[in-house]
Design an enzyme around this catalytic site. Sequence first.
Site, PDB file in Angstrom:
ATOM      1  N   SER A 186     -71.875  14.312 -16.564  1.00  0.00           N
ATOM      2  CA  SER A 186     -70.477  14.410 -16.165  1.00  0.00           C
ATOM      3  C   SER A 186     -69.894  13.027 -15.862  1.00  0.00           C
ATOM      4  O   SER A 186     -70.476  12.249 -15.117  1.00  0.00           O
ATOM      5  CB  SER A 186     -70.391  15.298 -14.927  1.00  0.00           C
ATOM      6  OG  SER A 186     -69.051  15.422 -14.574  1.00  0.00           O
ATOM      7  N   GLY A 187     -68.773  12.730 -16.474  1.00  0.00           N
ATOM      8  CA  GLY A 187     -68.109  11.447 -16.234  1.00  0.00           C
ATOM      9  C   GLY A 187     -68.569  10.342 -17.169  1.00  0.00           C
ATOM     10  O   GLY A 187     -68.142   9.200 -17.049  1.00  0.00           O
ATOM     11  N   GLU A 217     -78.512  18.130 -16.760  1.00  0.00           N
ATOM     12  CA  GLU A 217     -78.021  17.993 -15.389  1.00  0.00           C
ATOM     13  C   GLU A 217     -79.171  18.169 -14.400  1.00  0.00           C
ATOM     14  O   GLU A 217     -79.893  19.168 -14.456  1.00  0.00           O
ATOM     15  CB  GLU A 217     -76.933  19.036 -15.134  1.00  0.00           C
ATOM     16  CG  GLU A 217     -75.742  18.436 -14.439  1.00  0.00           C
ATOM     17  CD  GLU A 217     -74.557  19.375 -14.394  1.00  0.00           C
ATOM     18  OE1 GLU A 217     -73.567  19.097 -15.075  1.00  0.00           O
ATOM     19  OE2 GLU A 217     -74.601  20.368 -13.663  1.00  0.00           O
ATOM     20  N   GLY A 224     -74.199  17.390 -20.648  1.00  0.00           N
ATOM     21  CA  GLY A 224     -75.525  16.825 -20.895  1.00  0.00           C
ATOM     22  C   GLY A 224     -76.503  17.361 -19.872  1.00  0.00           C
ATOM     23  O   GLY A 224     -76.135  18.142 -18.978  1.00  0.00           O
ATOM     24  N   THR A 273     -65.457  13.622 -23.235  1.00  0.00           N
ATOM     25  CA  THR A 273     -64.143  14.134 -23.631  1.00  0.00           C
ATOM     26  C   THR A 273     -63.273  13.003 -24.165  1.00  0.00           C
ATOM     27  O   THR A 273     -62.557  13.168 -25.151  1.00  0.00           O
ATOM     28  CB  THR A 273     -63.490  14.847 -22.432  1.00  0.00           C
ATOM     29  OG1 THR A 273     -64.407  15.820 -21.970  1.00  0.00           O
ATOM     30  CG2 THR A 273     -62.204  15.503 -22.801  1.00  0.00           C
ATOM     31  N   ASN A 284     -66.324  13.181 -11.506  1.00  0.00           N
ATOM     32  CA  ASN A 284     -65.306  12.874 -12.516  1.00  0.00           C
ATOM     33  C   ASN A 284     -63.984  13.523 -12.096  1.00  0.00           C
ATOM     34  O   ASN A 284     -63.946  14.712 -11.799  1.00  0.00           O
ATOM     35  CB  ASN A 284     -65.790  13.440 -13.866  1.00  0.00           C
ATOM     36  CG  ASN A 284     -64.839  13.121 -14.998  1.00  0.00           C
ATOM     37  OD1 ASN A 284     -63.801  12.488 -14.799  1.00  0.00           O
ATOM     38  ND2 ASN A 284     -65.187  13.564 -16.187  1.00  0.00           N
ATOM     39  N   SER A 329     -63.047  16.411 -14.871  1.00  0.00           N
ATOM     40  CA  SER A 329     -64.304  16.924 -15.408  1.00  0.00           C
ATOM     41  C   SER A 329     -64.078  18.228 -16.174  1.00  0.00           C
ATOM     42  O   SER A 329     -63.438  19.155 -15.683  1.00  0.00           O
ATOM     43  CB  SER A 329     -65.258  17.155 -14.250  1.00  0.00           C
ATOM     44  OG  SER A 329     -66.479  17.597 -14.747  1.00  0.00           O
ATOM     45  N   SER A 330     -64.609  18.267 -17.405  1.00  0.00           N
ATOM     46  CA  SER A 330     -64.492  19.510 -18.186  1.00  0.00           C
ATOM     47  C   SER A 330     -65.474  20.499 -17.608  1.00  0.00           C
ATOM     48  O   SER A 330     -66.666  20.209 -17.550  1.00  0.00           O
ATOM     49  CB  SER A 330     -64.848  19.266 -19.653  1.00  0.00           C
ATOM     50  OG  SER A 330     -64.385  18.023 -20.081  1.00  0.00           O
TER      51      SER A 330
HETATM   52  N1  LIG Z   1     -63.858   4.734 -23.669  1.00  0.00           N
HETATM   53  C1  LIG Z   1     -63.302   4.768 -22.466  1.00  0.00           C
HETATM   54  N2  LIG Z   1     -62.417   3.812 -22.106  1.00  0.00           N
HETATM   55  C2  LIG Z   1     -61.858   3.816 -20.885  1.00  0.00           C
HETATM   56  N3  LIG Z   1     -62.118   4.740 -19.938  1.00  0.00           N
HETATM   57  C3  LIG Z   1     -62.980   5.718 -20.246  1.00  0.00           C
HETATM   58  C4  LIG Z   1     -63.630   5.791 -21.524  1.00  0.00           C
HETATM   59  N4  LIG Z   1     -64.433   6.859 -21.524  1.00  0.00           N
HETATM   60  C5  LIG Z   1     -64.292   7.438 -20.306  1.00  0.00           C
HETATM   61  N5  LIG Z   1     -63.430   6.764 -19.548  1.00  0.00           N
HETATM   62  C6  LIG Z   1     -63.033   7.066 -18.145  1.00  0.00           C
HETATM   63  O1  LIG Z   1     -63.997   7.932 -17.593  1.00  0.00           O
HETATM   64  C7  LIG Z   1     -63.405   9.155 -17.160  1.00  0.00           C
HETATM   65  C8  LIG Z   1     -64.358  10.290 -17.432  1.00  0.00           C
HETATM   66  O2  LIG Z   1     -64.503  10.485 -18.806  1.00  0.00           O
HETATM   67  P1  LIG Z   1     -64.618  11.943 -19.449  1.00  0.00           P
HETATM   68  O3  LIG Z   1     -63.674  12.883 -18.797  1.00  0.00           O
HETATM   69  O4  LIG Z   1     -64.532  11.782 -20.914  1.00  0.00           O
HETATM   70  O5  LIG Z   1     -66.089  12.330 -19.019  1.00  0.00           O
HETATM   71  P2  LIG Z   1     -66.945  13.588 -19.512  1.00  0.00           P
HETATM   72  O6  LIG Z   1     -68.213  13.056 -20.046  1.00  0.00           O
HETATM   73  O7  LIG Z   1     -66.134  14.433 -20.407  1.00  0.00           O
HETATM   74  O8  LIG Z   1     -67.244  14.299 -18.148  1.00  0.00           O
HETATM   75  P3  LIG Z   1     -67.359  15.862 -17.837  1.00  0.00           P
HETATM   76  O9  LIG Z   1     -68.687  16.317 -18.334  1.00  0.00           O
HETATM   77  O10 LIG Z   1     -67.247  15.915 -16.364  1.00  0.00           O
HETATM   78  O11 LIG Z   1     -66.226  16.524 -18.518  1.00  0.00           O
HETATM   79  C9  LIG Z   1     -62.103   9.264 -17.937  1.00  0.00           C
HETATM   80  O12 LIG Z   1     -61.154   9.996 -17.217  1.00  0.00           O
HETATM   81  C10 LIG Z   1     -61.701   7.797 -18.077  1.00  0.00           C
HETATM   82  O13 LIG Z   1     -61.042   7.360 -16.908  1.00  0.00           O
HETATM   83 MG   LIG Z   2     -65.289  16.227 -20.260  1.00  0.00          MG
END
Ligand SMILES: Nc1ncnc2c1ncn2[C@@H]1O[C@H](COP(=O)(O)OP(=O)(O)OP(=O)(O)O)[C@@H](O)[C@H]1O
Ligand SMILES: [Mg+2]
Length: 1028
Positions: free
Chosen positions: A129-130, A401, A399, A134, A179, A182-183
Amino acid sequence: MVTTPIGGSGGSVDIEGRVRLVMESALTARDRVGVQDFVLLENYNSEAAFIENLRRRFKENLIYTYIGSVLVSVNPYKELEIYSKQQMERYRGVSFYEISPHIYAVSDNTYRAMRTERKDQCILISGESGAGKTEASKKILLYYAVTCPMNDHMAALGDRLLQSNPVLEAFGNAKTLRNDNSSRFGKYMDVQFDFRGAPVGGHILNYLLEKSRVVHQNHGERNFHIFYQLLEGGDEDLLNTLDLERNPQNYQYLVKGNCPRVSSISDKNNWKVVMKALPVIGFTEEEKLLNIIAGVLHLGNTQFGEGEEGETYITTETQITKLVKLLGVYCDAFLKFGVVRVFVSLQMISPLNFEQAISARDALAKAVYGRTFTWLVEKINQSLALKGSSVIGLLDIYGFEVLQHNSFEQFCINYCNEKLQQLFIELTLRSEQEEYETEGIAWETVQYFDNKIICDLIEEKHKGIISILDEECLRPGETCDVSFLEKLEDTLGGHPHFVTHKLANGKTRRVMSREEFRLLHYAGEVNYNVNGFLDKNNDLLNRNLKEVSIMKIDKVQAATQFKNSLMKLMEILMSKEPSYVRCIKPNDAKQPGRFDEVLVRHQVKYLGLMENLRVRRAGFAYRRRFEAFLQRYKPLCPETWPNWHGRLVDGVSTLVNHLGYKPEEYKLGRSKIFIRFPKTLFTTEDALEAKKPEIVIVIQSGWRGMKARRRAKRRRQAAELIRRCLTDTLLLFVSACILETAFCMYTIPLVVYGSVFIRFIKGFIYRHEEYCPENEYFLDHVRYSFLKNLRKNLPKSVLDKSWPTPPPLASEHLRTLHMRNMVVKYCRRVQPEWKKQMVQKVVASEIFKDQKDNYPQSVGRLFLDSRLEREQINLKVVQTLGNDKVQYGASVTKYDRRGFKPRPRQLLLTNTFAVLVDRTKIKQRIDYTALRGISVSSLSDGMFVLHMPSEDSKQKADAVLQCDHVIELVTKLAMMAGKIDYVNISPGSIRFTVARGKEGIIDFVRGSEMKVTKGKRGHLLVVSQWLY
Ligand SMILES: Nc1ncnc2c1ncn2[C@@H]1O[C@H](COP(=O)(O)OP(=O)(O)OP(=O)(O)O)[C@@H](O)[C@H]1O
Ligand SMILES: [Mg+2]
């Protein structure tokens, strides 16, 4: 390894140049920025070396690194300037390994593989997460939306694909401790592409929404975004209609985390974005949606009291009224079948105590929200539903956890990751093996851990953990989480990947509680606490709402449902060519520039990256096509430098022999060289670096010599050109110069002797005579003056018809010569497209000039290649036409020969015939060879008649048509058919054949407005507008 050759539009010289530059700098700057592909790590078994490479690159803002074709991405937690349109262009059509690693490289490579190999693709994005899953999936989608070929219709679809994101995020994402966005569900999205590679549709599958969040949030976390967006962004009227107050603290379902506002989130703005996106994705039922969201909030505020005799009753009756109104159910029915039975627990049906009533209420809220989410995904799917010929799937899923306390959710998530790992190993090994086979290299067995044993442990029928869990849920009698644990111990005791407190040895026992079981996953050990497993698997609602008829109850247990959907997902993924993006989170504080090694090591382990690398490095560290390898390293061997003229494989063999490669260091395949150790490559790279100054001198002197030779050659050519010009067209001008010189040279002596004046006067007197000694001086002088004057006043364009009046005997030849010269120059400059346009315009002028009223208006308007977009022509029609490509198409109105009923049609012109099309059907084929003539009126209407031979039974009779671009259409048709002389322009009426021996007539008159009606005697009357 991906081996797509450089090509496509992006493979221009400029881009290739930059590509090489980037690759070189990355290889030579490896001490500072590490290696851009982990397979080039010398010590590939060392986790520390792996992490050090990640760290070095992260410090330089190089967040992407490959493991072969897998992209590892570290969340930068800051905006990097690497996602612009220019960057997208850089990666378009460029080979994967020739440019620095990027999510666009994966996107582009996947896209090109889909197009060239015609195989469906998928991109699997995982990470904790984070970590940026996404964000990565959004970047991929945006890349396709920007770089794929699109027309307006497709752009609208691309927009819908992109707009589905904020809506799904509003309903499926929430702020968690890890996050802010977070999705809370897994997502698999298919993007459908048509045969031209344009995105035409999409489909989303969602997995395991974290419904428990609706009723409970940990401290510092929030409920799903949409609740806060509605309260913050919804206007007063809307809130009044929904009986809501703006303050989130007033709602029990929003207060648990004690975190209604987050600085990084603007609920108000996001609300606007969602409201804008809903109509784009075809949503017309926002009210229903918002009613349900408000309904869930009111449900949360429904409170219970406990009577003296232990009975439970609702203390907030008004909430029920609001609920009933919002959810749109009959009050009686709701109270009878839903609320009363569940909450108040009528003795006769299901006596519930206070706690049970609360959990039943919460179960209802979770179910309502969960189903709304599924409904929303279905609605989005409806708006995206259009099947393409190929697909790229995007999987954005949780991923591995490992939390401090792991429960049912973590069990499901980690099971999902086991399945994905199984798929990964299977597919990576398969593609490795395939490449070795294609290249004719013997396959060397790779030792790897096969996690099938763990998957079986979880999912096997009757014996697996899920089966045991289901059995325990459905078994009559007293069941609870502990009885489930005991059953696990009985059935699975002794399994090498399963331990409980009871089964463990002394050391393990110390770190496990009695309610836990431990699974030895491929990525490491995880302890799961069984508390809540049964309830969560049962989804509670089942038991308590068995008789409630307002909702359809799922019979299948949650874990089995999840297992089944995973099986389906695996099937989908197996049928596609996968690419992987592994996301890593550098620190827990969401801070840019911070690289927490412990946290990263944890993720490297749980993402199985070392195992990935080991599998990928089992054979060869590096592979390259012969031509690319030779091109780069040929300066290192005198026999291959500057050019190798033999077979490529021999060139590479000569080169590596010269470099002293040992047989165990490399292998030559059919089209590639495989290098086993990175060290070999780096030594070669260093040798090239050392050789560069020498090469530079050779190249410089070669370049200078070439430049000098080129300059000399250009000079020679110029001299030759001047010489030729002098003898041809410029001869006359030179004569003029000679005359001028002569005049200057001789004037003074002549003046001295006074004879110039006399000769001049004499010449003037005899100026109308034939050229003779008396007038020779005068006439020469006049011609000389004319030429001198002409030189300054030559017409500058072909349209300029001016020309100074020539003196007697000064030939018109000069004028013709100049005009030709200008025409030749003009023609050389004309682009092919413009030339085509001009040829058509000339033909139109030959046919219509001074003949048809609306011809002058058509002159200034360009003729188009077609009046129909490709997608306006039905695919079936295109297929029926086969090899006969449509050269031009236009919408026309066809008038029935009898009765003159107008019908919309398309007229499509191919090189040998024309067809009249009604949607999917070809109604009439008109062979150009059979075309007897084309008639149009002399007025400003768009009517035209195609005359066919009436004796030919294959051809139908004449076609009476009308088109808004009649001049253009008839010109093109006449040219294509080679029948320019067959166009007949009739001033009053056109006769045409209705059937053999039967004629019809169209009469044309002028009037105030264009009209086509049935006239007298069964004629068709066409009133054309006056044109002033
Ligand atoms: N390539 C990137 N460039 C800049 N900031 C990023 C990038 N990737 C992620 N972030 C930052 O990290 C935060 C978390 O990313 P994201 O929501 O894609 O995580 P996730 O892996 O989908 O987490 P979850 O499993 O909780 O959904 C985003 O809101 C953004 O602020
Ligand atoms: Mg996500």
